[in-house]
Design a protein around this motif. Sequence first.
Motif, short mmCIF file in Angstrom:
data_model
loop_
_atom_site.label_atom_id
_atom_site.label_comp_id
_atom_site.label_asym_id
_atom_site.label_seq_id
_atom_site.Cartn_x
_atom_site.Cartn_y
_atom_site.Cartn_z
N LEU A 1 -37.26 -26.72 54.17
CA LEU A 1 -36.10 -27.02 55.00
C LEU A 1 -36.02 -26.06 56.18
N ALA A 2 -36.68 -24.91 56.04
CA ALA A 2 -36.75 -23.92 57.12
C ALA A 2 -37.93 -23.01 56.86
N VAL A 3 -38.46 -22.43 57.94
CA VAL A 3 -39.57 -21.49 57.80
C VAL A 3 -39.22 -20.22 58.59
N PRO A 4 -39.44 -19.03 58.00
CA PRO A 4 -39.13 -17.79 58.72
C PRO A 4 -40.19 -17.47 59.77
N VAL A 5 -39.74 -16.87 60.86
CA VAL A 5 -40.63 -16.43 61.94
C VAL A 5 -40.70 -14.91 61.88
N VAL A 6 -41.91 -14.37 61.79
CA VAL A 6 -42.08 -12.92 61.67
C VAL A 6 -42.97 -12.40 62.78
N SER A 7 -42.76 -11.16 63.16
CA SER A 7 -43.59 -10.50 64.15
C SER A 7 -44.90 -10.07 63.50
N GLU A 8 -45.79 -9.47 64.28
CA GLU A 8 -47.08 -9.05 63.75
C GLU A 8 -46.95 -7.99 62.66
N ASP A 9 -45.89 -7.19 62.74
CA ASP A 9 -45.66 -6.18 61.69
C ASP A 9 -44.73 -6.69 60.59
N GLU A 10 -44.61 -8.05 60.51
CA GLU A 10 -43.88 -8.74 59.43
C GLU A 10 -42.36 -8.51 59.49
#
Length: 454
Positions: A232-241
């Motif tokens: 229903l949703a997906v988290p967006v993370v930076s390169e350092d998580e």
Amino acid sequence: MKKDMMKNREEYTYYLFLSLKNKQKEAFREEFLDLHPTDQTEIFKQMSHEKRKAVYDYLRAKEFAELFQGLALHEQKQVFTELEDQYALEMLKQLPADDITDFFSEIPDHISTYLLSSMNVEEAENIKFLLSHQDDSAGSLMTTEFISVSPTATIDEVMEQLRQEGMGAETIYYIYVVDQSNKLIGVVSLREIISAPLQLTIDQVMKEQVVTVFPTMDQERVSKVIKDYNLLAVPVVSEDEQLVGIITVDDVLDVLDDEVSEDIGEFAAARGAVDLDVSSMVATKKRLPWLVLLLLIGMLTAGLIGTFEATLAEVALLAMFIPLIADMAGNTGTQSLAVVVRGLALNQFNRDTIIRLIKRETATGLMMGIVCGIIVSMIALFLSQGSPILGFIIGVSLFVTILFSTLSGTIIPLLIHKLKIDPVVASGPFITTINDIIGLFVYFSIATSLLHYF
């Protein structure tokens, strides 16, 4: 008069318009706000400028925000110019961050700068952060309005947090678990929160394996991730998580809708002209260059027929089957093209599947060519009053044409995709034109070589 007394939307719309005309504010509010936001939007779009002005007066900014969300971006821009400054600012504050970002990306920079300066610092910085990402990327699609919790929080504490923050979040079906440095370490669903004993801590119920995407990922790939994992949703993370945002399934549906419209435009060599809201002049500018290019390529067909003028003069009946050969070439190639473009869009191809596809399409082309060749040979035999040569020419020509068209419709988009070019650009009209030329060349070449048998 209540909704259950209305026979259809038209009658209900008439009643609401009558309330506006008679300046019955409370009656209008009671009935209009009881509608689903989608129905509110559809009725609002039918209103004249004067009626819309009354709606701005009758609805609070927060109430109008839900309606505003349902409008297309070009409609939002038009409506926004009709709002009082303070009302517009209050309304914008009620929108999800990703919707504000989409709107700001469509308006002139000086207006968005003014609006940002009128917001509080935290809201403005959040919008600037979202606007900083490249168009068509996960970063431009995400929202920063999500629920994150500590792994040491108890279920009871998280339930209380949901009560306080839930209304401001884009979705509460997933709760993301972050450590002290905001690094994403797990996820827990609302179902698991509701079902777990209140004294348990989040780290006892969370899942540590989390599907994530990066801000730079293309939005089509994000759509595939959500589809493949049924999220229903997906988290967006930076390169350092670090957790920087989430993308919800409703935003992905909008992306898929836009991509389908774009591909349809490419497929028909009318990119950008499939939007019903563009003017005739804009649609002409989008379509005309492709048509001129195809016109020039199509001149090869005319030249080809001229080259075999002597053959046509000798056996005039050959001209009757020119449209049939050309049409079958285009139709067959388009069928194979549709299969390949769909497979590429769904990322279904690898080395093995490509080889299997080519083998399958070759066998399909052979079988279709044999069946259609036999049918048209019998028709030609009847029309030529028993001449087997004409039937043979037409049948073999159609067989070769269908086989070649099937393979070209399969291989050309795969080669173009390999060159990192969108395969739909080489679709529809281009493959049709190429197949027409090849089909007629085969047809007249066979006819010319067998002319002395007539």
